[in-house]
Design an enzyme around this catalytic site. Structure first.
Site, PDB file in Angstrom:
ATOM      1  N   LEU A 119       7.035 -10.881  16.196  1.00 21.44           N
ATOM      2  CA  LEU A 119       7.209  -9.460  16.493  1.00 21.44           C
ATOM      3  C   LEU A 119       6.822  -8.647  15.270  1.00 21.44           C
ATOM      4  O   LEU A 119       7.221  -9.008  14.154  1.00 21.44           O
ATOM      5  CB  LEU A 119       8.683  -9.157  16.770  1.00 21.44           C
ATOM      6  CG  LEU A 119       9.262  -9.470  18.125  1.00 21.44           C
ATOM      7  CD1 LEU A 119      10.718  -9.001  18.158  1.00 21.44           C
ATOM      8  CD2 LEU A 119       8.470  -8.758  19.219  1.00 21.44           C
ATOM      9  N   PHE A 159       1.237   1.366  12.121  1.00 22.68           N
ATOM     10  CA  PHE A 159      -0.051   1.033  11.511  1.00 22.68           C
ATOM     11  C   PHE A 159      -1.027   2.185  11.600  1.00 22.68           C
ATOM     12  O   PHE A 159      -0.908   3.073  12.444  1.00 22.68           O
ATOM     13  CB  PHE A 159      -0.666  -0.235  12.122  1.00 22.68           C
ATOM     14  CG  PHE A 159      -0.661  -0.302  13.621  1.00 22.68           C
ATOM     15  CD1 PHE A 159      -1.469   0.519  14.374  1.00 22.68           C
ATOM     16  CD2 PHE A 159       0.161  -1.219  14.268  1.00 22.68           C
ATOM     17  CE1 PHE A 159      -1.474   0.443  15.756  1.00 22.68           C
ATOM     18  CE2 PHE A 159       0.175  -1.303  15.654  1.00 22.68           C
ATOM     19  CZ  PHE A 159      -0.654  -0.462  16.398  1.00 22.68           C
ATOM     20  N   GLU A 164      -4.589   0.412   1.105  1.00 19.41           N
ATOM     21  CA  GLU A 164      -4.884  -1.017   0.979  1.00 19.41           C
ATOM     22  C   GLU A 164      -6.275  -1.200   0.359  1.00 19.41           C
ATOM     23  O   GLU A 164      -6.483  -2.098  -0.470  1.00 19.41           O
ATOM     24  CB  GLU A 164      -4.810  -1.667   2.365  1.00 19.41           C
ATOM     25  CG  GLU A 164      -4.810  -3.174   2.364  1.00 19.41           C
ATOM     26  CD  GLU A 164      -3.668  -3.810   1.581  1.00 19.41           C
ATOM     27  OE1 GLU A 164      -2.524  -3.318   1.671  1.00 19.41           O
ATOM     28  OE2 GLU A 164      -3.947  -4.795   0.863  1.00 19.41           O
ATOM     29  N   ARG A 189       8.885  -7.730   8.009  1.00 16.62           N
ATOM     30  CA  ARG A 189       9.497  -6.678   7.188  1.00 16.62           C
ATOM     31  C   ARG A 189      10.976  -6.969   6.906  1.00 16.62           C
ATOM     32  O   ARG A 189      11.430  -6.853   5.769  1.00 16.62           O
ATOM     33  CB  ARG A 189       9.356  -5.353   7.949  1.00 16.62           C
ATOM     34  CG  ARG A 189      10.295  -4.249   7.553  1.00 16.62           C
ATOM     35  CD  ARG A 189      10.111  -3.015   8.433  1.00 16.62           C
ATOM     36  NE  ARG A 189       8.712  -2.745   8.686  1.00 16.62           N
ATOM     37  CZ  ARG A 189       7.879  -2.245   7.808  1.00 16.62           C
ATOM     38  NH1 ARG A 189       8.329  -1.909   6.602  1.00 16.62           N
ATOM     39  NH2 ARG A 189       6.615  -2.050   8.108  1.00 16.62           N
ATOM     40  N   SER A 219       0.828  -1.218   0.000  1.00 16.16           N
ATOM     41  CA  SER A 219       0.000   0.000   0.000  1.00 16.16           C
ATOM     42  C   SER A 219       0.857   1.261   0.000  1.00 16.16           C
ATOM     43  O   SER A 219       0.377   2.341  -0.310  1.00 16.16           O
ATOM     44  CB  SER A 219      -0.944   0.017   1.206  1.00 16.16           C
ATOM     45  OG  SER A 219      -0.232   0.123   2.430  1.00 16.16           O
ATOM     46  N   HIS A 220       2.150   1.127   0.365  1.00 14.24           N
ATOM     47  CA  HIS A 220       3.031   2.296   0.372  1.00 14.24           C
ATOM     48  C   HIS A 220       4.326   2.033  -0.396  1.00 14.24           C
ATOM     49  O   HIS A 220       5.358   2.604  -0.104  1.00 14.24           O
ATOM     50  CB  HIS A 220       3.264   2.785   1.809  1.00 14.24           C
ATOM     51  CG  HIS A 220       2.025   3.427   2.355  1.00 14.24           C
ATOM     52  ND1 HIS A 220       0.942   2.690   2.780  1.00 14.24           N
ATOM     53  CD2 HIS A 220       1.669   4.722   2.467  1.00 14.24           C
ATOM     54  CE1 HIS A 220      -0.025   3.512   3.152  1.00 14.24           C
ATOM     55  NE2 HIS A 220       0.387   4.752   2.976  1.00 14.24           N
TER      56      HIS A 220
HETATM   57  P1  NDP Z   1      -1.121  -3.246   8.961  1.00 14.46           P
HETATM   58  O1  NDP Z   1      -2.498  -3.383   9.479  1.00 14.46           O
HETATM   59  O2  NDP Z   1      -0.607  -4.235   7.999  1.00 14.46           O
HETATM   60  O3  NDP Z   1      -0.146  -3.168  10.222  1.00 14.46           O
HETATM   61  C1  NDP Z   1       1.188  -2.999   9.987  1.00 14.46           C
HETATM   62  C2  NDP Z   1       1.974  -3.166  11.281  1.00 14.46           C
HETATM   63  O4  NDP Z   1       1.502  -4.262  12.049  1.00 14.46           O
HETATM   64  C3  NDP Z   1       3.414  -3.467  10.950  1.00 14.46           C
HETATM   65  O5  NDP Z   1       4.228  -2.951  11.956  1.00 14.46           O
HETATM   66  C4  NDP Z   1       3.401  -4.992  10.914  1.00 14.46           C
HETATM   67  O6  NDP Z   1       4.700  -5.552  11.076  1.00 14.46           O
HETATM   68  C5  NDP Z   1       2.496  -5.315  12.073  1.00 14.46           C
HETATM   69  N1  NDP Z   1       1.805  -6.586  11.910  1.00 14.46           N
HETATM   70  C6  NDP Z   1       0.943  -6.924  10.939  1.00 14.46           C
HETATM   71  N2  NDP Z   1       0.495  -8.185  11.127  1.00 14.46           N
HETATM   72  C7  NDP Z   1       1.101  -8.655  12.235  1.00 14.46           C
HETATM   73  C8  NDP Z   1       1.063  -9.880  12.949  1.00 14.46           C
HETATM   74  N3  NDP Z   1       0.291 -10.897  12.543  1.00 14.46           N
HETATM   75  N4  NDP Z   1       1.817 -10.014  14.059  1.00 14.46           N
HETATM   76  C9  NDP Z   1       2.586  -8.999  14.481  1.00 14.46           C
HETATM   77  N5  NDP Z   1       2.671  -7.807  13.843  1.00 14.46           N
HETATM   78  C10 NDP Z   1       1.934  -7.628  12.743  1.00 14.46           C
HETATM   79  O7  NDP Z   1      -0.851  -1.831   8.246  1.00 14.46           O
HETATM   80  P2  NDP Z   1      -1.828  -0.598   7.980  1.00 14.46           P
HETATM   81  O8  NDP Z   1      -2.659  -0.904   6.798  1.00 14.46           O
HETATM   82  O9  NDP Z   1      -2.500  -0.201   9.247  1.00 14.46           O
HETATM   83  O10 NDP Z   1      -0.740   0.530   7.612  1.00 14.46           O
HETATM   84  C11 NDP Z   1       0.155   0.333   6.530  1.00 14.46           C
HETATM   85  C12 NDP Z   1       1.004   1.558   6.342  1.00 14.46           C
HETATM   86  O11 NDP Z   1       0.212   2.661   5.949  1.00 14.46           O
HETATM   87  C13 NDP Z   1       1.759   2.025   7.592  1.00 14.46           C
HETATM   88  O12 NDP Z   1       3.138   1.956   7.280  1.00 14.46           O
HETATM   89  C14 NDP Z   1       1.312   3.457   7.802  1.00 14.46           C
HETATM   90  O13 NDP Z   1       2.325   4.388   8.180  1.00 14.46           O
HETATM   91  C15 NDP Z   1       0.792   3.827   6.435  1.00 14.46           C
HETATM   92  N6  NDP Z   1      -0.207   4.892   6.550  1.00 14.46           N
HETATM   93  C16 NDP Z   1       0.155   6.180   6.281  1.00 14.46           C
HETATM   94  C17 NDP Z   1      -0.763   7.203   6.425  1.00 14.46           C
HETATM   95  C18 NDP Z   1      -0.409   8.633   6.231  1.00 14.46           C
HETATM   96  O14 NDP Z   1      -1.262   9.474   6.426  1.00 14.46           O
HETATM   97  N7  NDP Z   1       0.794   8.982   5.868  1.00 14.46           N
HETATM   98  C19 NDP Z   1      -2.145   6.930   6.821  1.00 14.46           C
HETATM   99  C20 NDP Z   1      -2.393   5.532   7.124  1.00 14.46           C
HETATM  100  C21 NDP Z   1      -1.452   4.559   6.968  1.00 14.46           C
HETATM  101  P3  NDP Z   1       5.457  -6.095   9.749  1.00 14.46           P
HETATM  102  O15 NDP Z   1       5.887  -4.872   9.012  1.00 14.46           O
HETATM  103  O16 NDP Z   1       6.596  -6.916  10.250  1.00 14.46           O
HETATM  104  O17 NDP Z   1       4.458  -6.912   8.982  1.00 14.46           O
HETATM  105  O1  PYC Z   2      -3.114   4.795   3.107  1.00 14.52           O
HETATM  106  O2  PYC Z   2      -4.426   5.906   4.459  1.00 14.52           O
HETATM  107  C1  PYC Z   2      -3.452   5.831   3.697  1.00 14.52           C
HETATM  108  C2  PYC Z   2      -2.608   7.031   3.496  1.00 14.52           C
HETATM  109  C3  PYC Z   2      -2.954   8.319   3.665  1.00 14.52           C
HETATM  110  C4  PYC Z   2      -1.851   9.084   3.355  1.00 14.52           C
HETATM  111  C5  PYC Z   2      -0.865   8.232   3.009  1.00 14.52           C
HETATM  112  N1  PYC Z   2      -1.353   6.976   3.102  1.00 14.52           N
END
Ligand code: NDP
Ligand code: PYC
Length: 336
Positions: A304, A178, A187, A309, A46-47
């Site tokens: 963890l 997250f 996503e 990653r 997603s990123h």
């Molecule tokens: P996820 O729901 O996939 O969560 C990701 C985090 O949870 C990671 O640290 C991941 O570790 C960990 N994780 C996932 N599954 C497990 C598991 N089964 N056991 C243990 N740890 C787990 O991601 P999101 O969709 O919530 O977010 C994805 C990205 O989007 C993030 O990097 C976030 O910064 C970005 N984002 C940016 C925004 C913005 O405004 N700039 C807005 C929203 C999101 P691992 O990496 O090891 O899998």
């Molecule tokens: O995936 O929610 C998102 C997001 C917002 C800004 C960057 N990523």
């Protein structure tokens, strides 16, 4: 789904070519490309390179300053401000990081406010960088008002990620990152592009009904993770990375977007804490105690955050990354 394999070097060439072709200045090209490459390399689709479509759309909508030179302001012994002057956030962070780290080492704790930036990215690359300096790090940013608060049905909050990093002696840092929504909006957008249904619990349609249709959830409202708990954390992100640093809430960011569907505008808050601040010469002993906690998790078979990653990173560096062919086709079209 048909996939194409690219080396990490090829991803870099593609990202830099696309961003330069659309007028981003060389320093911004490098900074933005590194973030996109890191996402793809660590299998955070997603990123990853998908964000090139988002960046170019944001550029074409006239919502980002292409050659903004960030202003770094030394506000107080523990405070730094980086005014991104309307540019993408990455260069402002890169320019301010040395002062943030220096202040954290000098005073034990320091905060960096990145203001007036365009934010399209994941937060973990920044948290990981600060953590590799031996510091504990936290980062927060609001986004656009796409998410309903728990108990509500209309978008008000952003997807508002929280990232945390902890230095580990002799190994990669512990990092999690997250969204406070059930999932990042990116996503859901990937599900929409690929015509896949989304799981229940990610969003509701415009009438407030549960939906598994990605398009309907994007037109309606996304949901927070963990009900009222995610909702409260999301609100915290709005406050500490919005009004506390003099920047926009997700609602204000969406209003400023004025229907352009570009990346969020506003701020980011990054905190850096030096374990030596509280612990002095005993810091190493106490970091070692933290290792017992990580080991106890692994002993139960729990993984963890960040474990996947780092495994993905090693694999991608050795074997390259696999990207949907349609996505590569759409990105290549940006070079025409
Ligand atoms: P996820 O729901 O996939 O969560 C990701 C985090 O949870 C990671 O640290 C991941 O570790 C960990 N994780 C996932 N599954 C497990 C598991 N089964 N056991 C243990 N740890 C787990 O991601 P999101 O969709 O919530 O977010 C994805 C990205 O989007 C993030 O990097 C976030 O910064 C970005 N984002 C940016 C925004 C913005 O405004 N700039 C807005 C929203 C999101 P691992 O990496 O090891 O899998
Ligand atoms: O995936 O929610 C998102 C997001 C917002 C800004 C960057 N990523």
């Amino acid at each position: 789904m048909e996939k194409v394999r690219l080396s990490v070097g090829e991803v870099r060439e593609l990202a830099e070519a696309v961003l330069a072709r659309h007028g981003l200045s060389p320093d911004h090209v490098k900074a933005v490309a590194e973030t996109v490459i890191a996402g793809e390399r660590d299998e955070c689709a997603s990123h990853g390179v998908y964000r090139l479509l988002v960046c170019v759309h944001t550029i074409q909508a006239g919502k980002v300053a292409l050659d903004a030179e960030p202003a770094i302001i030394d506000l107080a012994p523990s405070l730094v401000r980086a005014d991104a002057r309307g540019g993408f956030a990455q260069l402002a962070f890169n320019r301010a990081k040395p002062l943030l780290v220096e202040k954290a080492r000098r005073t034990g704790i320091a905060a960096l406010a990145v203001n007036n930036c365009v934010h399209f990215a994941a937060l973990w690359p920044e948290v990981e960088e600060v953590t590799r300096e031996g510091l504990v790090a936290l980062a927060f940013t609001p986004s656009h008002a796409w998410v309903a608060p728990a108990g509500g049905t209309r978008p008000l909050l952003g997807t508002n990620p929280i990232a945390f990093g902890w230095p580990r002696p002799g190994s990669n840092p512990f990092v999690f990152d997250f969204a406070t929504s059930a999932v990042a909006r990116g996503e859901i957008e990937l599900h929409r592009r690929e015509g896949r249904p989304i799981p229940e619990g990610w969003g509701v349609d415009a009438e407030g009904n549960a939906t598994t249709d990605a398009e309907a959830a994007m037109a309606g409202a996304m949901l927070t993770f963990g009900g009222h708990k995610g909702s409260a954390l999301s609100l915290m992100v709005e406050l500490i990375a919005g009004p506390l640093i003099g920047d926009m809430t997700s609602t204000e960011s969406l209003a400023a977007d004025a229907g352009a569907k570009a990346s969020p505008l506003g701020g980011e808050l990054i905190l850096a804490i030096d374990p030596k601040g509280f612990l002095g010469a005993l810091a190493a002993d106490h970091l070692e105690r933290a290792e017992r906690l990580f080991e106890a998790m692994a002993a139960q078979g729990a993984r963890l955050p960040s474990q996947r990653r780092y495994e993905a990173r090693a694999r991608s560096l050795a074997e390259g990354v696999c990207v949907p062919a349609k996505l590569i086709q759409d990105i290549n079209a940006l070079l025409d």
